[in-house]
Design an enzyme around this catalytic site. Structure first.
Site, PDB file in Angstrom:
ATOM      1  CE  LYS A   1      -1.765   2.930   2.881  1.00  0.00           C
ATOM      2  NZ  LYS A   1      -1.879   4.074   1.979  1.00  0.00           N
TER       3      LYS A   1
ATOM      4  CD  GLU B   1      13.416   1.949  10.224  1.00  0.00           C
ATOM      5  OE1 GLU B   1      13.697   3.023  10.783  1.00  0.00           O
ATOM      6  OE2 GLU B   1      14.004   0.891  10.470  1.00  0.00           O
TER       7      GLU B   1
ATOM      8  CB  CYS C   1      12.704   9.795   8.611  1.00  0.00           C
ATOM      9  SG  CYS C   1      13.361   8.607   7.464  1.00  0.00           S
TER      10      CYS C   1
ATOM     11  CD  GLU D   1       9.772  13.128  11.686  1.00  0.00           C
ATOM     12  OE1 GLU D   1       8.693  12.539  11.844  1.00  0.00           O
ATOM     13  OE2 GLU D   1      10.753  12.617  11.124  1.00  0.00           O
TER      14      GLU D   1
END
Ligand code: NDP
Length: 478
Positions: free
Chosen positions: A172, A247, A281, A380
């Site tokens: 996906k 992750e 990231c 983040e």
């Protein structure tokens, strides 16, 4: 209107629900129309992968290697075209898009070789006359859920090892950028895989991803994306006894010591914090600078940032493309506002930009005078925003670098072998860089973090086998 369909059980399935893929560099440009799967379609894909698994698990590794190699060869041959599609839908500049496509091709070629190298061990038993073998076997159906920021490379580094080691796949992609994932699926559909071994289901995570996580027939989930979604998926997988690899985010520190080469440090920061629009990231978001070089470095950074051109991802003179969509741009702007309210000094950028084309343009934002307790240094942001934290010593720099709930990547710029070597050991991150940006990694070595950044075995390189295969211990008395 051409609708790019889902690929289920060896067929391009028909569906009525469609999503528009919009170019963030020019929101008038529709990249394409993509099918949006419903729950029944996801269940068919899982069923197909489940049915295909036993035969694929026993297929000669040479067959798997040849298929993966063909996929890698085609991606590499079409890197310019695939890279352009990627840049058009995601917004990273063309050279970055092409490099990502090439990386995806290399990943398939690497795992073509790995398919032949999967081996077990033979260990001497403590019981005379008994033989012990440790065998490696595929897990079964693997659900692969990927984010929008690396729409080709991340799918590649999950799908290639899954297939190499004999698993079947339901993939996906992020609904925001389905084009690259669809193009990859189209290549896989012609590569010689038996029916049902690889399936594509485009659609929203809350529906399609959720159905994959909830299905008892999916043995493992490999997910890259945000912390909240990842944690929810992790809990659900644990409750179902499912293998999971997450992750998640980063808040990656890049230390600059007073003895650093100014040019090397400035280049590492500009690349690490702002290239790919900071949407990595592994982006260098906390710049920890020793006092002795602080003012000179800021001056050099402001000068360097002023030379960067933010513009349409496909224009050759752009250095930084747009933010991926309006929601992400709002998130970036709200953090920039917050940074000011928290007392940070915005010394460059942070403004919405108008260009010839209507797109989500933001100038790279650099804060100084920040400390590590501020929310802009703890959460983040996932945009072209970095903040400088001034420190008085190497020891303070290390303490600040490790004071985060994340631990994906870290870096240090220094000409001292002593500090570089010490930091490699003391950094509480999964990847550590010396005189390099925190982002930008090789494709044949482990990738992953510590603490809140990652959960489960590492991705990429030979270490990928830890997630995509399972060990069986066999005892024999001949
Ligand atoms: P998400 O974590 O929401 O999405 C990542 C993937 O998970 C997408 O394919 C998404 O589908 C899918 N997903 C969402 N909800 C579920 C669910 N309940 N079950 C299963 N799968 C699900 O990240 P976003 O893409 O929305 O980005 C949001 C934020 O995440 C960014 O602003 C950024 O901060 C961070 N992020 C971090 C990344 C990283 O590598 N660390 C990468 C990307 C984002 P879909 O989007 O199609 O609905």
């Amino acid at each position: 209107m051409t609708v790019h369909q889902n690929f289920i059980a060896g067929n391009w399935s028909q569906t009525d629900a469609v999503v528009e893929n919009i170019n963030p560099s020019d929101t008038r440009d529709i990249v394409g129309h993509y099918a949006s799967a419903d729950r029944a379609a996801v269940e068919s894909a899982i069923e197909a992968a489940h049915t295909a698994f036993p035969a694929w698990a026993r297929v000669s590794p040479e067959v798997r290697a040849d298929i993966l190699d063909r996929v890698g060869t085609e991606i590499l041959a079409r890197r310019d075209e695939l890279g352009a599609l990627l840049s058009r839908e995601e917004g990273k500049i063309l050279s970055e898009g092409v490099a990502e496509a090439a990386r995806a091709g290399r990943v398939f070629k690497f795992f073509a070789g790995e398919a032949l190298r999967l081996n077990g061990e033979r260990i001497t038993s403590v019981r005379p006359g008994v033989e012990v073998e440790v065998l490696r076997e595929p897990e079964g159906v693997i659900g692969i859920i990927t984010p929008w920021n690396f729409p080709l490379a991340i799918p590649a580094w999950k799908i290639a090892p899954a297939l190499a080691y004999g698993n079947t796949v339901v993939f996906k992609p992020a609904e925001l950028v389905p084009g690259s994932g669809w193009a990859l699926a189209e290549i896989l559909s012609r590569a010689g895989l038996p029916e049902g071994v690889f399936n594509l289901v485009i659609g929203p995570g809350s529906k399609v991803g959720q159905a994959m996580v909830e299905s008892p027939k999916v043995r493992g989930i490999s997910f890259t994306g945000s912390v909240p979604t990842g944690r929810r998926i992790g809990v659900a997988c644990f409750e179902m006894g499912k293998k999971v690899q997450l992750e998640l985010g980063g808040k990656n520190p890049l230390i600059v010591l007073a003895d650093a080469d100014l040019e090397v440090a400035a280049n590492a920061i500009i690349n690490g914090a702002f290239f790919s629009t900071g949407q990595r990231c592994t982006a260098s978001s906390r710049i920890i600078v020793e006092s002795g070089i602080h003012d000179r470095l800021i001056e050099r950074l402001v000068d360097g940032l002023a030379r960067l051109r933010v513009g349409h991802a496909l224009k050759p003179d752009s250095h930084i493309g747009p933010v991926v969509n309006a929601a992400q741009l709002e998130q970036d702007l709200s953090y920039i506002k917050l940074g000011r309210e928290e007392g940070g000094r915005l010394v460059f950028g942070g403004e919405r930009l108008q260009r010839e084309e209507p797109g989500h343009y933001l100038s790279p934002a650099l804060f100084t005078g920040t400390d590590n307790s501020m929310r802009i240094n703890r959460e983040e942001i996932f945009g072209p925003v970095a903040s400088v934290i001034r420190v008085e010593s190497y020891e303070e720099a290390v303490a600040v670098a490790n004071d985060t709930e994340f631990g994906l990547s870290s870096g240090i710029c220094t000409t001292s072998l002593k500090f570089a070597s010490d930091f490699k050991h003391r950094s509480a991150a999964g990847m550590v860089m010396v005189n390099l940006p925190t982002a930008g990694v090789d494709y044949h070595v482990p990738f992953g973090g510590r603490k809140g950044s990652s959960y489960g075995p590492r991705e990429q390189g030979a270490y990928a086998r830890e997630f995509y295969s399972v060990v069986k211990t066999a005892y024999t008395q001949p």
